[in-house]
Design a protein around this motif. Structure first.
Motif, PDB file in Angstrom:
ATOM      1  N   ASP A  79       0.862  -1.178   0.000  1.00 55.88           N
ATOM      2  CA  ASP A  79       0.000   0.000   0.000  1.00 55.88           C
ATOM      3  C   ASP A  79       0.900   1.229   0.000  1.00 55.88           C
ATOM      4  O   ASP A  79       1.682   1.442   0.928  1.00 55.88           O
ATOM      5  N   VAL A  80       0.809   2.041  -1.040  1.00 56.52           N
ATOM      6  CA  VAL A  80       1.717   3.191  -1.193  1.00 56.52           C
ATOM      7  C   VAL A  80       1.073   4.502  -0.759  1.00 56.52           C
ATOM      8  O   VAL A  80       1.604   5.586  -1.023  1.00 56.52           O
ATOM      9  N   LEU A  81      -0.057   4.433  -0.045  1.00 55.79           N
ATOM     10  CA  LEU A  81      -0.813   5.624   0.325  1.00 55.79           C
ATOM     11  C   LEU A  81      -0.880   5.762   1.837  1.00 55.79           C
ATOM     12  O   LEU A  81      -1.282   4.825   2.540  1.00 55.79           O
ATOM     13  N   LEU A  82      -0.500   6.940   2.350  1.00 61.83           N
ATOM     14  CA  LEU A  82      -0.693   7.203   3.770  1.00 61.83           C
ATOM     15  C   LEU A  82      -2.186   7.361   4.041  1.00 61.83           C
ATOM     16  O   LEU A  82      -2.926   7.863   3.198  1.00 61.83           O
ATOM     17  N   GLY A  83      -2.611   6.956   5.231  1.00 58.94           N
ATOM     18  CA  GLY A  83      -4.023   7.070   5.568  1.00 58.94           C
ATOM     19  C   GLY A  83      -4.360   6.193   6.746  1.00 58.94           C
ATOM     20  O   GLY A  83      -3.504   5.870   7.586  1.00 58.94           O
ATOM     21  N   TYR A  84      -5.636   5.793   6.819  1.00 52.16           N
ATOM     22  CA  TYR A  84      -6.133   5.000   7.936  1.00 52.16           C
ATOM     23  C   TYR A  84      -6.707   3.671   7.448  1.00 52.16           C
ATOM     24  O   TYR A  84      -7.201   3.568   6.322  1.00 52.16           O
ATOM     25  N   ASP A  85      -6.675   2.674   8.342  1.00 48.18           N
ATOM     26  CA  ASP A  85      -7.274   1.378   8.024  1.00 48.18           C
ATOM     27  C   ASP A  85      -8.796   1.430   8.119  1.00 48.18           C
ATOM     28  O   ASP A  85      -9.496   0.730   7.388  1.00 48.18           O
ATOM     29  N   LYS A  86      -9.313   2.254   9.033  1.00 47.67           N
ATOM     30  CA  LYS A  86     -10.751   2.308   9.284  1.00 47.67           C
ATOM     31  C   LYS A  86     -11.355   3.600   8.731  1.00 47.67           C
ATOM     32  O   LYS A  86     -10.772   4.678   8.886  1.00 47.67           O
ATOM     33  N   ALA A  87     -12.535   3.474   8.145  1.00 49.47           N
ATOM     34  CA  ALA A  87     -13.223   4.648   7.598  1.00 49.47           C
ATOM     35  C   ALA A  87     -13.529   5.666   8.685  1.00 49.47           C
ATOM     36  O   ALA A  87     -13.466   6.881   8.450  1.00 49.47           O
ATOM     37  N   GLU A  88     -13.863   5.185   9.891  1.00 47.68           N
ATOM     38  CA  GLU A  88     -14.219   6.098  10.975  1.00 47.68           C
ATOM     39  C   GLU A  88     -13.065   7.028  11.344  1.00 47.68           C
ATOM     40  O   GLU A  88     -13.286   8.135  11.834  1.00 47.68           O
ATOM     41  N   ASP A  89     -11.832   6.591  11.127  1.00 45.79           N
ATOM     42  CA  ASP A  89     -10.698   7.447  11.470  1.00 45.79           C
ATOM     43  C   ASP A  89     -10.610   8.659  10.547  1.00 45.79           C
ATOM     44  O   ASP A  89     -10.110   9.719  10.950  1.00 45.79           O
ATOM     45  N   TYR A  90     -11.090   8.521   9.318  1.00 42.92           N
ATOM     46  CA  TYR A  90     -11.132   9.684   8.422  1.00 42.92           C
ATOM     47  C   TYR A  90     -12.155  10.699   8.919  1.00 42.92           C
ATOM     48  O   TYR A  90     -12.017  11.900   8.681  1.00 42.92           O
ATOM     49  N   VAL A  91     -13.178  10.197   9.614  1.00 44.81           N
ATOM     50  CA  VAL A  91     -14.209  11.073  10.184  1.00 44.81           C
ATOM     51  C   VAL A  91     -13.703  11.734  11.463  1.00 44.81           C
ATOM     52  O   VAL A  91     -13.833  12.950  11.644  1.00 44.81           O
ATOM     53  N   ASN A  92     -13.106  10.934  12.343  1.00 45.23           N
ATOM     54  CA  ASN A  92     -12.744  11.411  13.681  1.00 45.23           C
ATOM     55  C   ASN A  92     -11.380  12.090  13.757  1.00 45.23           C
ATOM     56  O   ASN A  92     -11.133  12.886  14.665  1.00 45.23           O
ATOM     57  N   HIS A  93     -10.485  11.768  12.813  1.00 45.61           N
ATOM     58  CA  HIS A  93      -9.132  12.337  12.843  1.00 45.61           C
ATOM     59  C   HIS A  93      -8.754  12.836  11.450  1.00 45.61           C
ATOM     60  O   HIS A  93      -7.803  12.344  10.836  1.00 45.61           O
ATOM     61  N   PRO A  94      -9.477  13.820  10.933  1.00 44.83           N
ATOM     62  CA  PRO A  94      -9.239  14.264   9.548  1.00 44.83           C
ATOM     63  C   PRO A  94      -7.870  14.904   9.357  1.00 44.83           C
ATOM     64  O   PRO A  94      -7.410  15.669  10.208  1.00 44.83           O
ATOM     65  N   ASN A  95      -7.220  14.562   8.255  1.00 46.12           N
ATOM     66  CA  ASN A  95      -5.943  15.180   7.905  1.00 46.12           C
ATOM     67  C   ASN A  95      -5.741  15.197   6.391  1.00 46.12           C
ATOM     68  O   ASN A  95      -4.603  15.196   5.919  1.00 46.12           O
ATOM     69  N   PHE A  96      -6.846  15.167   5.652  1.00 47.69           N
ATOM     70  CA  PHE A  96      -6.842  15.270   4.187  1.00 47.69           C
ATOM     71  C   PHE A  96      -6.179  14.076   3.489  1.00 47.69           C
ATOM     72  O   PHE A  96      -5.880  14.148   2.294  1.00 47.69           O
ATOM     73  N   PHE A  97      -5.955  12.967   4.188  1.00 41.27           N
ATOM     74  CA  PHE A  97      -5.342  11.804   3.551  1.00 41.27           C
ATOM     75  C   PHE A  97      -6.200  11.301   2.389  1.00 41.27           C
ATOM     76  O   PHE A  97      -7.276  10.739   2.593  1.00 41.27           O
ATOM     77  N   GLY A  98      -5.750  11.472   1.150  1.00 41.23           N
ATOM     78  CA  GLY A  98      -6.402  10.887  -0.015  1.00 41.23           C
ATOM     79  C   GLY A  98      -7.758  11.452  -0.378  1.00 41.23           C
ATOM     80  O   GLY A  98      -8.429  10.924  -1.275  1.00 41.23           O
ATOM     81  N   VAL A  99      -8.168  12.548   0.249  1.00 43.76           N
ATOM     82  CA  VAL A  99      -9.538  13.033   0.062  1.00 43.76           C
ATOM     83  C   VAL A  99      -9.694  13.824  -1.235  1.00 43.76           C
ATOM     84  O   VAL A  99      -8.725  14.282  -1.834  1.00 43.76           O
TER      85      VAL A  99
END
Length: 382
Positions: A79-99
């Motif tokens: 996996d060559v993309l920084l981000g989160y394993d869980k969808a909820e982490d994009y909701v609770n800890h936003p940091n523009f990863f891949g958005v």
């Protein structure tokens, strides 16, 4: 067997062979539940996969590119993309990863601009600036899946409606993002936005890459980068472009030939590097605004052999070295992301372009939709 029967049989064999060949090459799109938003709405994922072992997973929350699995020179996938394993982490800890960022990617100074003699004040989320659409940009909404398809190119279309006045922007905007993956290793992202009255739009993807694999202790600063741009747009202390275009020749911003990112990222003699705490700058691409995607950047990881080419129709590309990753974000597999752990290459209109008349205008009018097509093209070298 008669001659007619033989011809009919041969035709059937040819058709069957063609169908089998097409099926063997067909990319696939698979839909699955992924989690829930704060409001309890279901988040879904769509995974696009080709037969060469490349896959991309997209979340409906933020129309986010969550994962890109890409083989290295030996066929080993990571996996060559920084981000989160869980969808909820994009909701609770936003940091523009891949958005998907919008309405306006990058910064607008003071969050203010004027259009047809009227001034607009946007929400501020970057100290005194508006960044990536404001406090609740396109990345913090649940997009709806419009369609999906398999075939030589697998794709998914997602849509979002932004009402008039959203984050301070004028006009209702209906936006779509189409992710498409083909057998040649190209992940195409096509943005479109329609408005019912004059507004500004500037959309892109904010993927942060480490071609050696996210979380790799090597980080991403030893990647080799090429950007076909003779000038960049210098910024002030608030990271807002001054309005000028400065030649890259003789500076650490010269990526016209392949250059290791780490060579310039700590150059404290350059005021621009000090302002950005590394690279966080827009490059004015030599190609300018184009009708078809052309090369905006090429990134190569010597360790794995992975290569990423970024193509776009837009006139600029923001090069960002993850300078604000400070170890407080726990990413995939429990990895702590730190400065230099990833690189973003974001094709777009220039930052603060609504306030810079010499920059390409981001204005969008009724009946004249905004369109931006960008491509992440993956390959390997020995």
């Amino acid at each position: 067997m008669s001659m007619a029967s033989i011809k009919s049989f041969l035709t059937l064999v040819a058709v069957t062979s063609a169908m089998t060949s097409t099926a063997a090459l067909a990319s696939e799109a698979k839909r699955a539940p992924a989690g829930y938003s704060v409001e309890g709405a279901a988040i879904e994922s769509v995974t696009l996969t080709n037969k060469a072992g490349l896959s991309a997973r997209v979340l409906t929350y933020g129309a986010t590119l969550q994962s890109v699995m890409a083989p290295d020179r030996d066929g080993k996938s990571a996996d060559v993309l920084l981000g989160y394993d869980k969808a909820e982490d994009y909701v609770n800890h936003p940091n523009f990863f891949g958005v998907t960022v919008g309405r306006f990617a990058n910064r607008i100074g003071g969050g203010r601009f004027s259009l047809d003699g009227q001034s607009y004040q946007l929400t501020l989320n970057d100290k005194v600036n508006s960044l990536h659409g404001g406090t609740k940009g396109f990345d913090k909404h649940l997009w709806r899946i419009v369609s999906m398809k398999d075939g030589p190119t697998a794709s998914v279309v997602m849509a979002l409606t932004s009402p008039d006045g959203d984050q301070g922007y004028p006009g209702k905007v209906d936006a779509t993002v189409t992710y498409s993956l083909d057998e040649a290793g190209s992940l195409t992202i096509a943005f479109e936005a329609k408005t019912d009255k004059p507004t500004i739009v500037n959309m892109t993807n904010h993927a942060i890459f480490n071609l050696n694999g996210e979380g790799s202790p090597l980080g991403a600063t030893f990647h080799k980068l090429t950007i076909p741009a003779a000038t960049f747009t210098p910024v002030d202390a608030k990271l807002i472009p001054t309005g000028e275009r400065k030649p890259v020749a003789g500076t650490v911003f010269d990526f016209r030939a392949p250059r290791v990112v780490a060579d310039g990222i700590r150059n404290g003699n350059d005021q621009q590097i000090r302002y950005g705490q590394g690279y966080d700058h827009n490059f004015a691409l030599d190609k300018g605004l184009t009708t078809t995607p052309q090369l905006a950047a090429r990134l190569e990881d010597p360790a794995s052999g992975r290569v990423l080419e970024v193509l776009s129709t837009e006139p600029g590309v923001q090069f960002y070295t993850g300078n604000f990753l400070d170890g407080t974000y726990v990413g995939k597999k429990g990895h702590l992301y730190r400065m230099g752990d990833g690189i973003a290459l974001e094709p777009q209109k220039f930052p603060d372009s609504p306030n810079k008349p010499d920059f390409v205008s981001p204005r969008v009018d009724p009946g004249k939709p905004y369109r931006h097509t960008m491509i992440y093209r993956f390959s390997t070298v020995r």
